[in-house]
Design an enzyme around this catalytic site. Structure first.
Site, mmCIF file in Angstrom:
data_model
loop_
_atom_site.group_PDB
_atom_site.id
_atom_site.type_symbol
_atom_site.label_atom_id
_atom_site.label_comp_id
_atom_site.label_asym_id
_atom_site.label_seq_id
_atom_site.Cartn_x
_atom_site.Cartn_y
_atom_site.Cartn_z
ATOM 1 N N TYR A 73 -65.520 72.840 -22.761
ATOM 2 C CA TYR A 73 -66.588 73.844 -22.818
ATOM 3 C C TYR A 73 -66.538 74.745 -21.591
ATOM 4 O O TYR A 73 -66.740 75.960 -21.677
ATOM 5 C CB TYR A 73 -67.971 73.167 -22.904
ATOM 6 N N PHE A 125 -66.412 106.618 -30.168
ATOM 7 C CA PHE A 125 -65.934 105.567 -31.059
ATOM 8 C C PHE A 125 -67.164 104.873 -31.634
ATOM 9 O O PHE A 125 -68.173 104.714 -30.950
ATOM 10 C CB PHE A 125 -64.983 104.571 -30.386
ATOM 11 N N THR A 126 -67.050 104.454 -32.882
ATOM 12 C CA THR A 126 -68.212 103.970 -33.639
ATOM 13 C C THR A 126 -69.022 102.894 -32.903
ATOM 14 O O THR A 126 -70.214 103.071 -32.643
ATOM 15 C CB THR A 126 -67.741 103.428 -35.004
ATOM 16 N N ASP A 216 -62.042 102.589 -21.786
ATOM 17 C CA ASP A 216 -61.871 101.803 -23.006
ATOM 18 C C ASP A 216 -60.372 101.562 -23.095
ATOM 19 O O ASP A 216 -59.605 102.436 -23.492
ATOM 20 C CB ASP A 216 -62.399 102.553 -24.234
ATOM 21 N N LYS A 259 -55.994 94.785 -30.412
ATOM 22 C CA LYS A 259 -55.040 95.887 -30.597
ATOM 23 C C LYS A 259 -53.830 95.655 -29.691
ATOM 24 O O LYS A 259 -52.954 94.874 -30.013
ATOM 25 C CB LYS A 259 -55.714 97.230 -30.297
ATOM 26 N N ARG A 383 -61.768 108.105 -41.758
ATOM 27 C CA ARG A 383 -62.234 108.395 -40.404
ATOM 28 C C ARG A 383 -62.733 109.839 -40.410
ATOM 29 O O ARG A 383 -62.039 110.759 -40.037
ATOM 30 C CB ARG A 383 -61.120 108.211 -39.373
ATOM 31 N N PHE A 450 -69.788 102.842 -42.499
ATOM 32 C CA PHE A 450 -68.473 102.885 -43.148
ATOM 33 C C PHE A 450 -67.969 101.503 -43.551
ATOM 34 O O PHE A 450 -67.199 101.368 -44.484
ATOM 35 C CB PHE A 450 -67.455 103.581 -42.243
HETATM 36 N N1 F0G Z 1 -62.756 100.829 -28.806
HETATM 37 C C1 F0G Z 1 -61.822 101.352 -29.603
HETATM 38 C C2 F0G Z 1 -61.098 102.586 -29.171
HETATM 39 C C3 F0G Z 1 -61.539 100.755 -30.838
HETATM 40 O O1 F0G Z 1 -60.603 101.285 -31.623
HETATM 41 C C4 F0G Z 1 -62.243 99.583 -31.223
HETATM 42 C C5 F0G Z 1 -62.010 98.949 -32.514
HETATM 43 C C6 F0G Z 1 -63.201 99.076 -30.347
HETATM 44 C C7 F0G Z 1 -63.427 99.721 -29.143
HETATM 45 C C8 F0G Z 1 -64.033 97.866 -30.691
HETATM 46 O O2 F0G Z 1 -63.262 96.713 -30.626
HETATM 47 O O3 F0G Z 1 -63.192 95.877 -32.977
HETATM 48 O O4 F0G Z 1 -62.602 94.412 -31.041
HETATM 49 O O5 F0G Z 1 -64.944 95.066 -31.440
HETATM 50 N N2 F0G Z 1 -61.385 99.518 -33.455
HETATM 51 C C9 F0G Z 1 -61.069 98.957 -34.752
HETATM 52 C C10 F0G Z 1 -60.379 99.986 -35.580
HETATM 53 C C11 F0G Z 1 -62.219 98.331 -35.449
HETATM 54 O O6 F0G Z 1 -60.080 99.690 -36.756
HETATM 55 O O7 F0G Z 1 -60.106 101.089 -35.095
HETATM 56 P P1 F0G Z 1 -63.525 95.454 -31.582
#
Ligand code: F0G
Length: 482
Positions: A73, A125-126, A216, A259, A383, A450
Site C-alpha cells: 500500500y 483541451f476538453t 501539459d 500517450k 474533434r 462527446f
Molecule cells: N491533455 C491532453 C493534451 C490530452 O490529449 C489528454 C487526453 C489529457 C490531457 C487527459 O489525459 O485521458 O489520461 O485523463 N487525451 C485523450 C485523447 C483522451 O483521446 O486525446 P487522460
C-alpha cells in the site's frame, strides 16, 4: 545513393486477432451507438483509431516489469523507480502519481486556481478546461491564429501568441492569472508542436509577473521530435535533451502516461516547488490514493517507469511519427483535405471542407466519423463542435473554427498494411461524401458530452452508397434511418 526505407525498430511477439464485420452489421452497430463512435463495442471495430490514449502496445521489458510489481500500500519500490525516471527524463523533483492525466489536472486546478481566476492556454483541451472551470477559473485561448486555420503550413502551429497573452494579463491583472497551461503538442489543433523559442519567450514573459508556466506534457516527447526536425539550432540535439530543455522552462507538468509513455493507464503531476508539492501529496490522498501509488497498481507504475525511458529512444520516436506521416501523405496525395502540417499523433480530416453541405449545427465531423465506421469498420473520433461543448455562461454551443475527424494512431500497434486499408477507406468515403447527412442530439450529457452523447439523423437517410471497400458486404445501398 539508392533510397532505403526505414522500418519499425521492433518485431511482433504477441498478436491480438481483429475481426472484419459486414456493412449490414456496422449499420446496426452505429445506429445502436447513437452515431457516436465512443459507444461502439471494441469487438465490432476493425481498425481502431479512436485514440492514442492507453492503446499502446507495451514492450517485453514493460511486461517483465509488470511481474516486478510491488503491491505494498505504501512505499512501493515501483514508485521510486517511476520517480527516478521522471527526475532523469523530465527533470521534475516532485512526483505525484495519478490514475491518468485528468487526475493530475484535477489536483493542479484545485491547488492553484481560485474562483474568479483566469487561465490562458494554447487552445483548449476538453478535460483540462473542464477542471479549470470546475475550480472557478475561466479559460482563455492564446494560441496563434494559424492554429485555427487547417490549411496554414506554419511549422509550430501550437505556439502561444504573446500579444494575446499580454492583452489578457493587462485586462484582468497578473494576480488573477495563477498559471498558463502550455500543451505540447496541441491535440485539438491537429497534434501541432510548440517551438522551444516560443516556450522560452512565454517563460520570460511570465516569470517576472509571478505567473507559473505549467506544461501539459502528454505528448512532449513527440513535440521534442518536431523541435529537432524544425528548429534549426536544435538539429543536433537528441529528443531526450530537447525534452529536458522543454521541461526546464516550466514550473511543473501534468502528464497522461497513456500517450507518450507507452502504457495503458497512468499519469502524474510533476512539480518543483516543494510547498505546492506537499499540498498536492495531501490532496491526492483524497481523490486518487496514497501519494506513492495515486490510484495505480505497483505494476502500472513500473510499466510507466520503463515506458518513459523507451519513449525517448530516437529510432522509436522516428518510426512512431513516421507512421502518422505515412498515412497523412497518402491521404494528401489523394486530395483528401487534412490539417497541415501533419501532426504527431494523428491525421485530422477537415470535415468542414469535406462536407460543406452539412451546416455546423448538424455536426459534420460527428457524421463523418459515423460514416467512416459504416464504410470500413475504421473507428475515428469527432474533434469539432461536439467536443467543444457549451459555453458555461451562455449555455450556447461553442463552434470552434476547426471541425475535424481524428484518425489517431496507437503506438506500436498497427502496421503499414493497416494504414493502407485506412487510406483506401477514407478515399472511398471521400468519393461518396455528398451522401453523408447531418445529425442532431438525441441525448446530451452535462459534462464532456462527446464521450456519451447520442444522435439521430436529420431528415433524409444518413451516409452513403458505396463501391468496393474493406470488409463490406455486397449490398451497395446503405440507408441509415433512425
Ligand atoms: N491533455 C491532453 C493534451 C490530452 O490529449 C489528454 C487526453 C489529457 C490531457 C487527459 O489525459 O485521458 O489520461 O485523463 N487525451 C485523450 C485523447 C483522451 O483521446 O486525446 P487522460
Amino acid at each position: 545513393m539508392r533510397h532505403r526505407s526505414w522500418a519499425e525498430p521492433w518485431k511482433i511477439k504477441v498478436v491480438e486477432p481483429i475481426r472484419m464485420t459486414t456493412r449490414a452489421e456496422r449499420e446496426r452497430h452505429i445506429r445502436e451507438a447513437g452515431f457516436n463512435t465512443f459507444l461502439i463495442k471494441s469487438e465490432d471495430v476493425y481498425i481502431d483509431l479512436l485514440t492514442d490514449s492507453g492503446t499502446s502496445a507495451m514492450s517485453d521489458r514493460q511486461w517483465a516489469g509488470m511481474m516486478m510489481g510491488d503491491e505494498a500500500y505504501a512505499g512501493s519500490r515501483n514508485y521510486y523507480n517511476l520517480e527516478r525516471s521522471v527526475r532523469e527524463i523530465y527533470g521534475y523533483e516532485e512526483l505525484i502519481p495519478t490514475h491518468q492525466g485528468r487526475g493530475a489536472e484535477h489536483l493542479l486546478s484545485k491547488l492553484l486556481i481560485k474562483p474568479g481566476d483566469h487561465v490562458p492556454g494554447n487552445m483548449y483541451f476538453t478535460t483540462t478546461r473542464l477542471h479549470q472551470e470546475l475550480a472557478g477559473g475561466t479559460f482563455h485561448d492564446v494560441i496563434i491564429d494559424e492554429a485555427h486555420d487547417p490549411a496554414s503550413e506554419h511549422p509550430f502551429k501550437g505556439n502561444v501568441d504573446l500579444k494575446k497573452l499580454d492583452a489578457l494579463v493587462q485586462q484582468v491583472g497578473a494576480d488573477k492569472v495563477p498559471y498558463i497551461c502550455v500543451a505540447v503538442t496541441v491535440n485539438l489543433a491537429g497534434g501541432q508542436p510548440v517551438s522551444l523559442a516560443n516556450l522560452r519567450a512565454v517563460a520570460e514573459y511570465c516569470r517576472p509577473r509571478g505567473i507559473k508556466v505549467m506544461l501539459d506534457a502528454t505528448r512532449a516527447v513527440e513535440n521534442s521530435w518536431f523541435i529537432q526536425q524544425r528548429e534549426p539550432e536544435m538539429r543536433d540535439r537528441t529528443v531526450a535533451e530537447i525534452l529536458r530543455m522543454t521541461c526546464d522552462l516550466t514550473d511543473g507538468a501534468t502528464m497522461s502516461g497513456k500517450k507518450d509513455s507507452l502504457v495503458n493507464i497512468g499519469g502524474w503531476l510533476g512539480l518543483r516547488d516543494s510547498a505546492i508539492a506537499a499540498k498536492a501529496q495531501n490532496l491526492v490522498v483524497v481523490y486518487e490514493g496514497l501519494h506513492t501509488y495515486g490510484g495505480l497498481a505497483g505494476r502500472d507504475l513500473e510499466a510507466m517507469a520503463i515506458g518513459i525511458r523507451e519513449s525517448v529512444e530516437e529510432e522509436y520516436i522516428r518510426s512512431r511519427i513516421g507512421q502518422v506521416y505515412y498515412l497523412g501523405e497518402r491521404l494528401q496525395e489523394a486530395g483528401v483535405p487534412i490539417v497541415t502540417p501533419i501532426g504527431g499523433h494523428a491525421v485530422f480530416l477537415d470535415a468542414a471542407a469535406m462536407l460543406p453541405h452539412i451546416p455546423r449545427d448538424q455536426f459534420p465531423a460527428q457524421a463523418l466519423a459515423a460514416a467512416l465506421y459504416v464504410e470500413s469498420g475504421v473507428r475515428a473520433m469527432e474533434r469539432g463542435a461536439v467536443s467543444a461543448g457549451r459555453d458555461p455562461v451562455t449555455g450556447e454551443n461553442r463552434y470552434p473554427k476547426l471541425e475535424l475527424v481524428r484518425l489517431t494512431i496507437p503506438r506500436r500497434v498497427y502496421t503499414q498494411a493497416h494504414m493502407d486499408v485506412v487510406t483506401e477507406s477514407v478515399i472511398s468515403l471521400f468519393e461518396d461524401r455528398k451522401l453523408v447527412h447531418g445529425l442532431r442530439f438525441a441525448y446530451e450529457p452535462e459534462y464532456l458530452r462527446f464521450f456519451q452523447a447520442r444522435f439521430e439523423p436529420v431528415g433524409a437517410p444518413v451516409v452513403l452508397e458505396s463501391g468496393a471497400h474493406a470488409g463490406a458486404s455486397v449490398d451497395r445501398h446503405f440507408v441509415l434511418n433512425s
